[in-house]
Design a protein around this motif. Structure first.
Motif, mmCIF file in Angstrom:
data_model
loop_
_atom_site.group_PDB
_atom_site.id
_atom_site.type_symbol
_atom_site.label_atom_id
_atom_site.label_comp_id
_atom_site.label_asym_id
_atom_site.label_seq_id
_atom_site.Cartn_x
_atom_site.Cartn_y
_atom_site.Cartn_z
ATOM 1 N N HIS A 129 6.182 7.116 71.124
ATOM 2 C CA HIS A 129 6.103 8.524 70.751
ATOM 3 C C HIS A 129 5.412 8.621 69.398
ATOM 4 O O HIS A 129 6.065 8.671 68.361
ATOM 5 C CB HIS A 129 7.489 9.146 70.672
ATOM 6 C CG HIS A 129 8.231 9.151 71.972
ATOM 7 N ND1 HIS A 129 7.980 8.296 72.997
ATOM 8 C CD2 HIS A 129 9.234 9.936 72.418
ATOM 9 C CE1 HIS A 129 8.788 8.538 74.007
ATOM 10 N NE2 HIS A 129 9.575 9.524 73.678
ATOM 11 N N PRO A 130 4.087 8.637 69.368
ATOM 12 C CA PRO A 130 3.378 8.674 68.083
ATOM 13 C C PRO A 130 3.604 10.009 67.367
ATOM 14 O O PRO A 130 4.020 10.996 67.978
ATOM 15 C CB PRO A 130 1.917 8.494 68.473
ATOM 16 C CG PRO A 130 1.840 8.916 69.885
ATOM 17 C CD PRO A 130 3.179 8.634 70.497
ATOM 18 N N ALA A 131 3.318 10.013 66.097
ATOM 19 C CA ALA A 131 3.483 11.232 65.299
ATOM 20 C C ALA A 131 2.575 12.328 65.845
ATOM 21 O O ALA A 131 1.443 12.075 66.250
ATOM 22 C CB ALA A 131 3.150 10.943 63.843
ATOM 23 N N ALA A 132 3.102 13.528 65.856
ATOM 24 C CA ALA A 132 2.336 14.669 66.352
ATOM 25 C C ALA A 132 2.633 15.870 65.476
ATOM 26 O O ALA A 132 3.740 16.023 64.961
ATOM 27 C CB ALA A 132 2.705 14.975 67.797
ATOM 28 N N GLY A 133 1.636 16.721 65.313
ATOM 29 C CA GLY A 133 1.809 17.938 64.538
ATOM 30 C C GLY A 133 2.477 19.011 65.379
ATOM 31 O O GLY A 133 2.700 18.843 66.582
ATOM 32 N N PRO A 134 2.784 20.127 64.780
ATOM 33 C CA PRO A 134 3.402 21.223 65.534
ATOM 34 C C PRO A 134 2.415 21.828 66.535
ATOM 35 O O PRO A 134 1.205 21.730 66.372
ATOM 36 C CB PRO A 134 3.779 22.229 64.450
ATOM 37 C CG PRO A 134 2.894 21.909 63.301
ATOM 38 C CD PRO A 134 2.590 20.447 63.382
ATOM 39 N N ARG A 135 2.984 22.442 67.543
ATOM 40 C CA ARG A 135 2.172 23.087 68.587
ATOM 41 C C ARG A 135 2.640 24.520 68.753
ATOM 42 O O ARG A 135 3.837 24.781 68.884
ATOM 43 C CB ARG A 135 2.322 22.341 69.905
ATOM 44 C CG ARG A 135 1.604 23.030 71.055
ATOM 45 C CD ARG A 135 1.830 22.342 72.350
ATOM 46 N NE ARG A 135 1.115 21.080 72.317
ATOM 47 C CZ ARG A 135 1.117 20.220 73.318
ATOM 48 N NH1 ARG A 135 1.824 20.470 74.393
ATOM 49 N NH2 ARG A 135 0.441 19.109 73.230
ATOM 50 N N ILE A 136 1.694 25.432 68.760
ATOM 51 C CA ILE A 136 1.988 26.838 69.034
ATOM 52 C C ILE A 136 1.595 27.112 70.477
ATOM 53 O O ILE A 136 0.443 26.914 70.861
ATOM 54 C CB ILE A 136 1.213 27.767 68.077
ATOM 55 C CG1 ILE A 136 1.662 27.528 66.631
ATOM 56 C CG2 ILE A 136 1.406 29.228 68.476
ATOM 57 C CD1 ILE A 136 0.863 28.295 65.610
ATOM 58 N N VAL A 137 2.579 27.540 71.270
ATOM 59 C CA VAL A 137 2.342 27.835 72.683
ATOM 60 C C VAL A 137 2.411 29.344 72.868
ATOM 61 O O VAL A 137 3.434 29.968 72.586
ATOM 62 C CB VAL A 137 3.394 27.137 73.584
ATOM 63 C CG1 VAL A 137 3.129 27.447 75.042
ATOM 64 C CG2 VAL A 137 3.396 25.641 73.343
#
Length: 181
Positions: free
Chosen positions: A126-134
């Motif tokens: 689970h690599p680092a990921a930024g926030p996501r706006i859906v």
């Protein structure tokens, strides 16, 4: 009399004689030798050409409503980029038709949601990921009267969600937020 199908063969029972497959060439292909791959259809059952595109690719009608909505989201993000380019580089934007059942609450149908990213880089699965706006396409479209109003609504929702990620008021993101007209 013989009736030819679109594949180039004969229909059973369409020969000129009394039997189910009588007549000259009954049961064989219209091509000489009767073997090989069937020909592609070039006509429909009425003898006219197959239906083509209803609108040429350069015309706005050519794009589906979902594609047009995706373009509105990209335009909203592009309006924010000159001022917030660095902060926007980590944020992903996505469009979903409708919210999941677990996203519903007593306040009604949400227009968007934020999926918080994970800053943890220790787990390679689970690599680092930024926030996501859906953004939810159908609820947003249901609340707008026309395309211009939908475009402004999409922009306002993007501003609100981006402001929540940064922990600031929407007016900081867009000084014109909330202005009518």
């Amino acid at each position: 009399m013989t009736v030819q199908t679109g594949e180039g063969g004969l229909r059973p029972g369409s020969g000129s004689g009394p039997g189910p497959a009588s007549g000259p060439g009954a049961g064989s292909s219209a091509r000489s030798g009767g073997s090989g791959p069937p020909r592609p259809r070039r006509r429909d059952r009425h003898g006219r050409g197959l239906r083509g595109r209803l609108a040429p690719p350069g015309v706005p009608l050519y794009r589906s409503r979902a594609e047009q909505f995706d373009d509105m989201v990209l335009e909203a993000v592009a309006r924010l980029e000159p001022r917030w380019e660095t902060e926007l580089s980590d944020v992903e934007f996505a469009v979903q038709e409708v919210p999941d059942a677990d996203a519903m609450d007593d306040d009604g149908v949400p227009l968007a949601r934020i999926v918080r990213g994970s800053p943890d880089t220790s787990d390679p699965a689970h690599p680092a990921a930024g926030p996501r706006i859906v953004l939810f396409r159908r609820p947003l479209m249901a609340r707008a009267e026309d395309e211009d109003e939908l475009s402004e609504l999409v922009f306002d929702v993007v501003v609100e969600e981006f402001a929540e990620i940064l922990g600031v008021e929407p007016e900081v993101i867009d000084p014109g937020y909330g202005d009518l007209g």
